[in-house]
Design a protein around this motif. Structure first.
Motif, mmCIF file in Angstrom:
data_model
loop_
_atom_site.group_PDB
_atom_site.id
_atom_site.type_symbol
_atom_site.label_atom_id
_atom_site.label_comp_id
_atom_site.label_asym_id
_atom_site.label_seq_id
_atom_site.Cartn_x
_atom_site.Cartn_y
_atom_site.Cartn_z
ATOM 1 N N ALA A 458 0.849 -1.196 0.000
ATOM 2 C CA ALA A 458 0.000 0.000 0.000
ATOM 3 C C ALA A 458 0.878 1.237 0.000
ATOM 4 C CB ALA A 458 -0.918 0.008 1.216
ATOM 5 N N ASP A 459 0.257 2.366 -0.308
ATOM 6 C CA ASP A 459 0.941 3.665 -0.259
ATOM 7 C C ASP A 459 0.295 4.515 0.821
ATOM 8 O OD1 ASP A 459 1.031 3.632 -3.848
ATOM 9 O OD2 ASP A 459 2.622 3.081 -2.443
ATOM 10 N N GLY A 460 1.105 5.020 1.753
ATOM 11 C CA GLY A 460 0.604 5.984 2.732
ATOM 12 C C GLY A 460 -0.201 5.405 3.873
ATOM 13 N N LEU A 461 -0.223 4.082 4.052
ATOM 14 C CA LEU A 461 -0.927 3.461 5.174
ATOM 15 C C LEU A 461 0.058 3.156 6.296
ATOM 16 C CD1 LEU A 461 -3.547 0.828 3.898
ATOM 17 C CD2 LEU A 461 -3.978 2.922 5.178
ATOM 18 N N ALA A 462 -0.283 3.546 7.510
ATOM 19 C CA ALA A 462 0.558 3.235 8.661
ATOM 20 C C ALA A 462 0.243 1.827 9.157
ATOM 21 C CB ALA A 462 0.321 4.244 9.779
ATOM 22 N N LEU A 482 1.749 -7.932 14.488
ATOM 23 C CA LEU A 482 2.762 -7.156 13.783
ATOM 24 C C LEU A 482 2.298 -6.869 12.362
ATOM 25 C CD1 LEU A 482 5.762 -9.412 14.841
ATOM 26 C CD2 LEU A 482 5.121 -7.237 15.905
ATOM 27 N N CYS A 483 2.711 -5.720 11.842
ATOM 28 C CA CYS A 483 2.363 -5.347 10.479
ATOM 29 C C CYS A 483 3.549 -4.648 9.829
ATOM 30 C CB CYS A 483 1.136 -4.432 10.460
ATOM 31 S SG CYS A 483 0.705 -3.821 8.809
ATOM 32 N N ARG A 484 3.764 -4.949 8.566
ATOM 33 C CA ARG A 484 4.791 -4.273 7.763
ATOM 34 C C ARG A 484 4.133 -3.817 6.462
ATOM 35 N NH1 ARG A 484 10.389 -5.188 7.355
ATOM 36 N NH2 ARG A 484 10.281 -5.809 9.553
ATOM 37 N N VAL A 485 4.321 -2.548 6.113
ATOM 38 C CA VAL A 485 3.764 -1.990 4.879
ATOM 39 C C VAL A 485 4.881 -1.866 3.849
ATOM 40 C CG1 VAL A 485 2.544 -0.058 3.826
ATOM 41 C CG2 VAL A 485 1.985 -0.748 6.170
ATOM 42 N N LEU A 486 4.679 -2.461 2.670
ATOM 43 C CA LEU A 486 5.664 -2.427 1.591
ATOM 44 C C LEU A 486 5.107 -1.688 0.387
ATOM 45 C CD1 LEU A 486 6.881 -6.150 1.623
ATOM 46 C CD2 LEU A 486 7.865 -4.205 2.864
ATOM 47 N N ASP A 487 6.025 -1.103 -0.402
ATOM 48 C CA ASP A 487 5.613 -0.451 -1.647
ATOM 49 C C ASP A 487 5.252 -1.476 -2.706
ATOM 50 O OD1 ASP A 487 8.147 2.107 -1.187
ATOM 51 O OD2 ASP A 487 6.034 2.062 -0.554
ATOM 52 N N ALA A 488 5.930 -2.623 -2.668
ATOM 53 C CA ALA A 488 5.672 -3.677 -3.643
ATOM 54 C C ALA A 488 6.016 -5.023 -3.022
ATOM 55 C CB ALA A 488 6.479 -3.445 -4.915
ATOM 56 N N PHE A 489 5.285 -6.062 -3.442
ATOM 57 C CA PHE A 489 5.492 -7.413 -2.908
ATOM 58 C C PHE A 489 6.425 -8.210 -3.821
ATOM 59 C CE2 PHE A 489 2.072 -9.156 0.143
ATOM 60 C CZ PHE A 489 2.249 -8.073 0.993
ATOM 61 N N PRO A 490 7.268 -9.061 -3.259
ATOM 62 C CA PRO A 490 7.950 -10.059 -4.096
ATOM 63 C C PRO A 490 6.938 -11.119 -4.540
ATOM 64 C CG PRO A 490 8.410 -10.449 -1.776
ATOM 65 C CD PRO A 490 7.629 -9.167 -1.848
#
Length: 511
Positions: A458-462, A482-490
């Motif tokens: 996602a973009d801009g999500l905490a 736990l959560c991790r936000v990435l710009d793109a997934f492998p």
């Protein structure tokens, strides 16, 4: 391994095999023990005679609302007496009860109601206005329902097919939303009888049920108590802080546990070591750690701690006989009487004792598949080419020893147990994808070093926003820590989420 089923309860002269409709089990026990207490909750109790009358009145009410054989009735209630009465009332009408967790959030509740298409929905008082916007089916609050019951009302006895659904149990699985397991009368009554043959519930037992009745482990306590003529005591999560006190006050003799309740109960008992009447614990939902078993033996001298293994698709697979609870550490016991467990290799061949493979099950307790999911049903409930009978493929791994005792080794799919409840990573990912702004999601199962975790693209999500949104869509036990936000997934070559790369990334960061 195949054993002959015998009668389970003195006073049921023809045994469960003859009385396969759930309400017939109730009527038989009520005729034998009319004035004994059948069920108790925080607001009062009913005798067996009372429970019969309440189930008849509730059945008459259901009939007046248009419920007919083959219909579904959704009940979203906590552990209260009315849920028990509605189970038997639906049976009298030839309808299937659909018990839903009181903690199920709107995201999944809407999907479940749409999937099972009930004739009506029953909810707790005050919840009607919240649930009605989720469905076009009638929604009734339980207080209003019981206020409309007519004393002495009943429905005429009808010959319903024991192969018809008595219950739909919605459980997490290999779909983004819970899937409904079709539980016919015949399979449920056989399973309850076979379980009771091993556990030996008695008519002087008091069975304290903190496990939700929407969970098959909790719901089957209703049937086990009915077969034995035992008293059923219902409680909710509010009871946890005073569980040891309630056990003593109610004279509890049997306590069905999920592992997450074991530790807190031991701590309560250590602070208040006064004796109880407990004679047996049963446990399912996940493997009960040996330290918990040892603690229960220490705090409740003389009580048996019975290990069991099962899945909702056949209710129970193995039970360790209570008298053998200190033997064969790590084993979940032997197959139920009248059933068979086979361990298969990847080619579908049975492996010798001591070898690991997929746990498969055959027997009269194997349920009838998944509601409106023919492809998943065909993969899980397969016809054995050698015998022509249905063989349940659990997707779990284990081994049998030379004496036929099962040792569970793990799951091969995306299922896992958290705090005693069955959880699906696919279900969590489906909820995450419902969050505005989320493009992709991957849930990683808990490990010894890390709790349940969710990755989102996602973009801009905490991260905290994602977790807060998930908490609005999922029960607490299914919300990642736990959560991790990435710009793109492998991604893998075929476009799927490369979870191994995500796990490797975490391992590198921890190194």
């Amino acid at each position: 391994m195949t054993l002959t089923v015998e009668n389970a309860v003195a006073g049921h002269p023809d045994g469960t095999a003859a009385a396969k409709l759930l309400h017939e089990l109730l009527d038989t026990t009520a005729a034998l023990r009319p004035q004994h207490v059948a069920v108790r909750d925080s607001k009062g109790s009913w005798t067996w005679q009372d429970l019969v009358a309440q189930s008849h009145a509730a059945a008459a009410w259901l009939r007046a609302q248009g419920v007919r054989p083959g219909d579904r009735v959704v009940v979203r209630l906590p552990n209260v007496r009315e849920t028990v009465a509605m189970l038997y009332a639906a049976s009298r009408c030839g309808a299937a009860l659909v018990p839903i967790s009181a903690e199920m959030k709107d995201f999944h509740l809407k999907a479940v109601i749409a999937n099972c298409e009930p004739r009506l929905v029953v909810v707790v008082d005050g919840a009607g206005d919240k649930v009605r916007p989720l469905t076009g089916f009638p929604v009734h609050e339980i207080g209003t329902v019981w206020g409309e019951l007519t004393d002495g009302a009943s429905v005429p006895a009808e010959a319903h097919d024991p192969a018809s659904p008595a219950v739909l149990i919605y459980t997490s699985g290999s779909t983004a939303t819970p899937k409904g397991i079709i539980c016919p009368h015949a399979q449920m009554s056989f399973a309850a009888d076979a379980i009771n043959r091993v556990l030996g519930y008695r008519n002087d037992d008091v069975v304290f049920v903190r496990v939700p009745l929407s969970f098959d482990y909790g719901l089957f306590q209703v049937l086990l108590c009915c077969l034995a003529g035992a008293e059923l005591v219902l409680a909710d999560g509010e009871a946890d802080a005073k569980l040891h006190l309630l056990i003593r006050e109610t004279g509890t003799t049997v306590l069905p546990l999920v592992p997450s309740l074991g530790g807190p109960l031991i701590r309560l008992a250590e602070r208040d070591p006064r004796p109880t009447k407990l004679r047996m614990f049963t446990s399912t939902g996940a493997a009960l750690e040996q330290r918990i078993i040892d603690g229960l033996w220490r705090c409740f001298p003389g009580a048996r701690v019975v290990r069991m293994y099962g899945i909702s698709e056949c209710k129970r697979i193995t039970v360790m006989p209570p008298a053998e609870d200190r033997e064969r550490p790590g084993s979940s016991g032997r197959p139920l009487p009248g059933t068979r467990v086979a361990i298969l290799d990847e080619d579908g061949n049975e492996v010798p004792a001591g070898s690991s493979g997929e746990i498969t099950v055959t027997g009269p307790h194997v349920m009838a598949g998944y509601w409106r999911l023919p492809e998943i049903t065909a993969r899980t409930f397969r016809t054995d080419p050698a015998t022509g009978v249905t063989r349940l493929h659990t997707g779990d791994y284990g081994r049998l020893d030379e004496d036929g005792y099962l040792y569970f080794e793990g799951r091969r799919d995306d299922m896992f147990k958290r705090k005693g409840m069955r959880v699906s990573t696919i279900e969590i990912e489906g909820a995450a994808m419902d969050i505005p702004g989320v493009r992709n999601a991957a849930a990683l199962k808990p490990t010894a070093d890390r709790d349940l975790m969710i990755f989102v693209e996602a973009d801009g999500l905490a991260p905290q926003t994602v977790l807060r949104e998930l908490a609005q869509r999922l029960e607490a036990v299914k919300v990642p820590s736990l959560c991790r936000v990435l710009d793109a997934f492998p991604l893998t070559a075929n476009g799927k989420n490369a979870k191994q790369q995500l796990e490797a990334m975490l391992a590198e960061e921890a190194a």
